[in-house]
Design a protein around this motif. Structure first.
Motif, PDB file in Angstrom:
ATOM      1  N   GLY B  72       0.843  -1.184   0.000  1.00  0.00           N
ATOM      2  CA  GLY B  72       0.000   0.000   0.000  1.00  0.00           C
ATOM      3  C   GLY B  72       0.885   1.243   0.000  1.00  0.00           C
ATOM      4  N   SER B  73       0.349   2.305  -0.548  1.00  0.00           N
ATOM      5  CA  SER B  73       1.168   3.505  -0.714  1.00  0.00           C
ATOM      6  C   SER B  73       1.703   4.003   0.627  1.00  0.00           C
ATOM      7  N   ALA B  74       0.905   3.903   1.654  1.00  0.00           N
ATOM      8  CA  ALA B  74       1.327   4.417   2.948  1.00  0.00           C
ATOM      9  C   ALA B  74       2.412   3.555   3.545  1.00  0.00           C
ATOM     10  N   SER B  75       2.172   2.227   3.524  1.00  0.00           N
ATOM     11  CA  SER B  75       3.130   1.362   4.207  1.00  0.00           C
ATOM     12  C   SER B  75       4.473   1.362   3.490  1.00  0.00           C
ATOM     13  N   VAL B  76       4.457   1.430   2.160  1.00  0.00           N
ATOM     14  CA  VAL B  76       5.749   1.425   1.475  1.00  0.00           C
ATOM     15  C   VAL B  76       6.504   2.727   1.753  1.00  0.00           C
ATOM     16  N   LEU B  77       5.773   3.793   1.881  1.00  0.00           N
ATOM     17  CA  LEU B  77       6.427   5.066   2.185  1.00  0.00           C
ATOM     18  C   LEU B  77       7.073   5.003   3.569  1.00  0.00           C
ATOM     19  N   GLN B  78       6.349   4.450   4.481  1.00  0.00           N
ATOM     20  CA  GLN B  78       6.873   4.291   5.842  1.00  0.00           C
ATOM     21  C   GLN B  78       8.156   3.497   5.818  1.00  0.00           C
ATOM     22  N   LYS B  79       8.024   2.346   5.131  1.00  0.00           N
ATOM     23  CA  LYS B  79       9.148   1.429   5.100  1.00  0.00           C
ATOM     24  C   LYS B  79      10.361   2.131   4.487  1.00  0.00           C
ATOM     25  N   ALA B  80      10.080   2.808   3.375  1.00  0.00           N
ATOM     26  CA  ALA B  80      11.174   3.472   2.666  1.00  0.00           C
ATOM     27  C   ALA B  80      11.812   4.558   3.525  1.00  0.00           C
ATOM     28  N   SER B  81      10.982   5.293   4.235  1.00  0.00           N
ATOM     29  CA  SER B  81      11.513   6.419   5.008  1.00  0.00           C
ATOM     30  C   SER B  81      12.287   5.953   6.229  1.00  0.00           C
TER      31      SER B  81
END
Lengths: 635, 425
Positions: B72-81
């Motif tokens: 999901g867009s949110a979780s991947v952003l979290q993970k990436a950050s």
């Protein structure tokens, strides 16, 4: 049709139904079986409907219970989900390990609920369970990240808030350089720190921007400074401070994002899909309830229809039975009744049928034939009875006639005896008187007088005997019972004959176990019997003895009187005629006048019988004779 | 004036780039097929670009192993950050750049190593495809592209860039025309429909504050319920006001669901759970392929624009980094652009993909012309019936009507709180 309902009754259902038409020719057993089979069909249907209804009802109840279980699990799932959300919010604020434990426990509960729902193996649930599982997994994974972030933030925050680096060592060193630079640096640093604290309270990103701006200013103030703190330049220390805070910002944002967006979204979806599970269960429950209600209605309808059908079949079969079986049986029964009553039957119904009715008809026919024979025999027998009655009547007349003749004869004999005895007694009396004056007569005349006297007496005895016999035959002999001492009576007789025995040199004796014994009998007649027998014994014994023995057997209630002699004896031929009238033992020397009339033993037997006893004889020719009298002790 | 001149020079630059790009294509065909050392490239991103066909094709073309980690867009952003060590390339949208760049989880990309860099059109370089086009509110990608010497991101051109511009599109909402009467693009179709009471209980929204928030802001504004000073920079007070409106709607049961992935948005519409929802174009194509008449609206208020960004993890080094550059170059080499064009997305250097599209496909997808014959989607099924017309018109027209870009606003943190109140149970 005509065959079955020959009385014109028609049941539309059977019209044109050929197998039924031919039923009449089947045996009644088969017909009954067929009828019962007909009755069983609606019953089987009824049972089937009851059973399927019951099964469906049971199944529906099971399903309803299952739906109830799903409902409760889905509800529990929702409740636990709200609980998890609440705890996650709490954790977001406090990072409490207790709350974390609570959350883990709730996750397990949620998963348990899901596993249990899945175990029901319902395809319609799959989509929603899969969705819930997917979102729950997202939720759990996100939570794990939140925990991680929260911990890291906590560590960084501790360092950030506990920041004494600038206060103690850095500022002291700057102190030596320039007071203005120091104050300026301190001012920006404090402003930056305040902004960072402000952000931690408000989460306003502008504070972060201010923080960065102030730090940049602080940095520019000390640009030229080459001071070191713990081996790092001041610039590096500031950068470290900045990076740390920006990391806190990033971590905070991220876990807030996770909680507020990702997890909240996932929770919402879990809630939505569990709601769907509830809807399915509710829908199924309602549908199943409706199904069972409609099935019950159907079952009621069908059981009504089948009941009506059963009743209809029962009525039909009864009517059918009545027509086909009962009525013919009644008819044949009627025929049998008539036959039993002996009425003539012209026609036997059902004679041509091949079933049991036919057999009964044939049996009736046999009975009818027998009846006819019996009637004929009866007629013959009636005729015979009639003949017999006629003969009997004639016989009665003859008998009466004979009895009358016998009575006349007895009367005649009695009268005549009397009439004969009177002159005879005169003759004998005058003869005896004449003999008493022998001097008046010569020897020849005296002999003649002796002959007259002997023959006179013989005749008188004969007449007495005949009179007795006549009385006996005419039932005119009077018998009078009384208590008699049989021993004494016998002794009297012995004594009476003693002179005669002595004259023939015979020993006469009496033997008795008792000296005196009373029996109930007629003494005159008993004495007459014994005298008769002793007289015969003395008469037919030329030498030897005559013995009279009395034996009392109380046990058998018998008194035996035996008169034995050592005389001529009687052979077998003679014994047969011994008690007949006017018979004397043949071969004996011709009866002399005054010796016997030939009626004695006949009278003995008749009198013995009148006294209730009997007489027997035991004798051999030349060996003497024994006459045994047996009387009852009591009448 | 300053802007204008810059735009002009960009356009000239684009022309030159297009020519040189053509040469570069010839020159660059060979390198991708040379098998390099077998390297594994980990790509984190969303389902929009992390598609299996793309992965297989890339592995074949590049001779490397590629692992996709779609989420999901949110979780991947979290993970990436947070965990730059867990990926090599990150594919998402421009609104994640601020977060990733500030968190230090991505490193700058050397545009010199992007062989077709010059072909990339001005949308991501200057913000406009045509001079007369609006820029759109919020973080237009060009504002975040260039890495300045001080480490800040800006529209000022530099060699180093924060992301590789590639896939982009405009988003709006989709509606089921078997329930909602067909509207007229740019005339009657309006974001306001999302808050229309007649669809109460059957509305879906994307669960992402940087995206869904703008859908709601545009809708509320279209309904005349609120007027934003700058929809790309919504203030706290405006957020309060907006969420008050939304909470009221929520309490009326207006929203049925909040989706986090494209397949989920498809299920929402397919199951009938919603009749109108925030949508990404592949979902519309999928639903149309399934025979569900969903129209992707061309709202009169303008689109919500998004721009795909491909970012390089700050932890990626050495031959993996080389492979990452190969993969980035591959994306601009034509085939991927053509592939995603058939799903309704645009690529930053469309001319190179045009060669791989049939004229009918090009006319339909890029020119906004009527499909003169049925067009197949990437799954091989007919996704566009003959006679269809792409809603919103041509590439240029659509990108000239961007109301707002997906943006991380200064009030982002505050919006997260409000968002929770909005979507929470």
């Amino acid at each position: 049709m005509i065959t079955v309902f020959r009385n014109g009754m028609s049941l539309s259902g059977f019209d044109g139904f050929k197998p039924v038409m031919s039923l009449k020719n089947l045996s009644i057993k088969t017909q009954i079986l067929a009828a019962f089979s007909l009755l069983i069909v609606p019953l089987i249907y009824l049972a089937y409907f009851m059973s399927t209804t019951q099964t469906s009802f049971t199944n529906t109840m099971d399903s309803l219970f299952e739906e109830e279980r799903v409902l409760s699990l889905a509800t529990r799932l929702q409740r636990d989900l709200i609980d998890v959300q609440r705890n996650v919010l709490l954790y977001k604020e406090t990072a409490s390990s207790g709350v974390d434990k609570n959350i883990t426990r709730l996750f397990n509960k949620l998963e348990d609920s899901l596993v249990t729902i899945r175990e029901f193996g319902r395809e319609e649930h799959d989509e929603f369970i899969a969705a819930i599982e997917h979102h729950l997994e997202t939720y759990r994974a996100s939570y794990a990240v939140v925990v991680e972030y929260r911990k890291r933030r906590q560590e960084l925050l501790k360092l950030h808030l506990d920041n004494t680096v600038f206060e103690n060592q850095t500022l002291m060193r700057l102190d030596d350089v320039d007071i203005e630079i120091r104050l300026n640096f301190e001012k920006h640093l404090n402003a930056a720190h305040s902004s960072s604290l402000s952000y931690l309270v408000t989460y306003d990103f502008n504070d972060v921007e201010t923080f960065k701006v102030e730090l940049a200013k602080a940095r520019s103030v000390i640009e030229s400074s080459q001071d070191y703190i713990d081996g790092k330049t001041l610039e590096e220390t500031v950068s470290e401070y900045e990076t740390r805070f920006l990391s806190i910002v990033q971590l905070t944002r991220n876990y807030i994002y996770l909680v507020n967006v990702v997890m909240a979204g996932a929770a919402r979806e879990i809630r939505y899909h569990s709601e769907k599970l509830l809807e399915i269960s509710n829908f199924n429950s309602v549908k199943k309830q409706e199904t069972v209600i409609s099935r019950l209605k159907d079952a009621n309808f069908w059981s009504f229809v089948l009941s009506v059908l059963t009743i209809g079949t029962v009525i039909t079969v009864s009517l059918y039975f009545f027509r086909l079986i009962v009525a013919p049986i009644e008819k044949i029964t009627d025929v049998f009744n008539q036959l039993i009553q002996g009425r003539a039957i012209d026609n036997i119904p059902g004679y041509d049928e091949t079933n049991e009715i036919g057999l009964l008809a044939k049996a009736a026919n046999v009975l009818k034939a027998r009846n006819q024979q019996t009637m004929e025999l009866l007629a013959k027998s009636e005729q015979a009875v009639e003949t017999e009655q006629t003969l009997n009547a004639e016989l009665t007349i003859a008998k009466e006639r004979a009895e009358r003749a016998l009575s006349v004869k007895s009367d005649f004999l009695a009268n005549m005896s009397h009439e004969l005895r009177t002159p005879l007694n005169s003759i004998i009396g005058y003869t005896v008187r004449l003999q008493k004056k022998p001097e008046n007569f010569d020897k020849r005349a005296i002999n003649a007088l002796g002959v007259i006297e002997r023959n006179g007496k013989h005749l008188l005895n004969l007449i007495n005997d005949i009179l007795d016999l006549s009385k006996i035959e005419a039932n005119k002999l009077e018998i009078s019972f009384s208590r008699v001492d049989v021993c004494e009576l016998c002794l009297d007789v012995v004594e009476q004959f003693s002179p005669e025995a002595e004259s023939k040199a015979l020993r006469i004796q009496k033997q008795s176990s008792h000296s005196s014994y009373l029996i109930e009998t007629d003494p005159i007649r008993l004495k007459q019997i014994i005298i008769n027998l002793v007289s015969n014994a003395v008469k037919f014994t030329e030498q030897g003895w005559v013995r009279l023995a009395i034996d009392i057997n109380e046990e058998k209630n018998i008194c035996s009187v035996s008169i034995a002699d050592s005389g001529v004896g009687i052979d077998e031929e003679d014994r047969k005629l011994l008690f007949a009238r006017f018979e004397q033992v043949r071969g004996t020397k011709p009866v002399r006048i005054g010796q016997g009339t030939g009626l004695g033993l006949s009278i003995v037997r008749s009198l013995t019988l009148l006294l209730g006893g009997r007489v027997e004889v035991d004798s051999e020719k030349g060996q003497g004779s024994t006459f045994i009298l047996r009387f009852p002790l009591n009448r | 004036m300053d802007n204008d001149s810059r735009n002009r020079s960009r356009r000239q630059f684009l022309k030159a780039g297009a020519i040189s790009g053509g040469c570069a294509l010839l020159a660059s065909k060979a390198p991708f097929v040379f098998a390099k050392k077998k390297t594994t490239l980990r790509v984190l991103g969303t389902h929009v670009t992390l598609q299996e066909e793309i992965r297989q094709r890339a592995m074949k073309d590049l001779g490397i192993d590629i692992e996709f980690y779609p989420g999901g867009s949110a979780s991947v952003l979290q993970k990436a950050s947070m965990f730059p060590e867990t990926f090599d390339l990150y594919e998402q949208w421009s609104n994640s750049i601020h977060v990733l760049w500030r968190s230090g989880s991505i490193q700058s990309i050397d545009s010199n190593r992007i062989e077709n860099w010059q072909e990339i059109n001005p949308l991501s370089k200057t913000g406009r495809l045509k001079p007369e086009a609006g820029l759109g509110a919020g973080d237009a990608p060009y504002k975040l592209l260039y890495v300045q010497p001080d480490g800040e991101l800006s529209f000022k051109p530099q060699t180093n860039v924060s992301f590789l511009p590639y896939v982009h599109n405009v988003d709006s909402f989709g509606y089921n025309t078997s329930v909602i009467p067909q509207g007229v693009p740019y005339a009657t179709e309006s974001w306001g429909w999302l808050l229309d009471d007649q669809y109460r209980g059957r509305v879906g929204i994307v669960n992402a504050p940087t995206i869904g928030l703008f859908d709601m802001a545009l809708a509320a504004q279209a309904q005349g319920l609120i007027k934003f000073n700058d929809i790309g920079d919504i203030s706290r007070e405006e957020l309060d006001q907006l969420f008050n409106i939304l909470m009221e709607k929520k309490q009326q049961g207006h929203f049925s669901g909040f989706w986090t992935s494209v397949p989920e948005s498809v299920r929402f519409m397919e199951s009938g759970r919603v009749v109108i929802e925030s949508m990404f174009s592949p979902a519309v194509a999928t639903l149309n392929g399934k025979g569900i008449p969903v129209t992707y609206a061309a709202p009169k208020e303008g689109y919500r624009g998004w721009h795909g960004v491909m970012c390089l993890s700050s932890k990626t080094r050495g031959h993996v980094k080389d492979a990452a550059y190969d993969y980035m170059n591959w994306w601009l080499s034509g085939w991927p652009g053509a592939f995603i064009a058939r799903q309704g997305y645009y690529i930053s250097n469309p001319q190179r993909s045009r060669e791989l599209l049939s004229p009918e496909e090009w006319d339909y997808w890029y020119e906004g012309k009527e499909a003169i014959k049925p067009l197949r989607g990437t799954d091989g099924n007919i996704s566009v019936a003959a006679g269809s017309l792409r809603t919103g018109g041509s590439y240029e027209k659509r990108f000239s009507n961007v109301a707002v870009w997906n943006t991380v606003m200064p009030t982002y943190d505050y919006s997260l709180q409000k968002w929770y109140e909005f979507i929470g149970i």
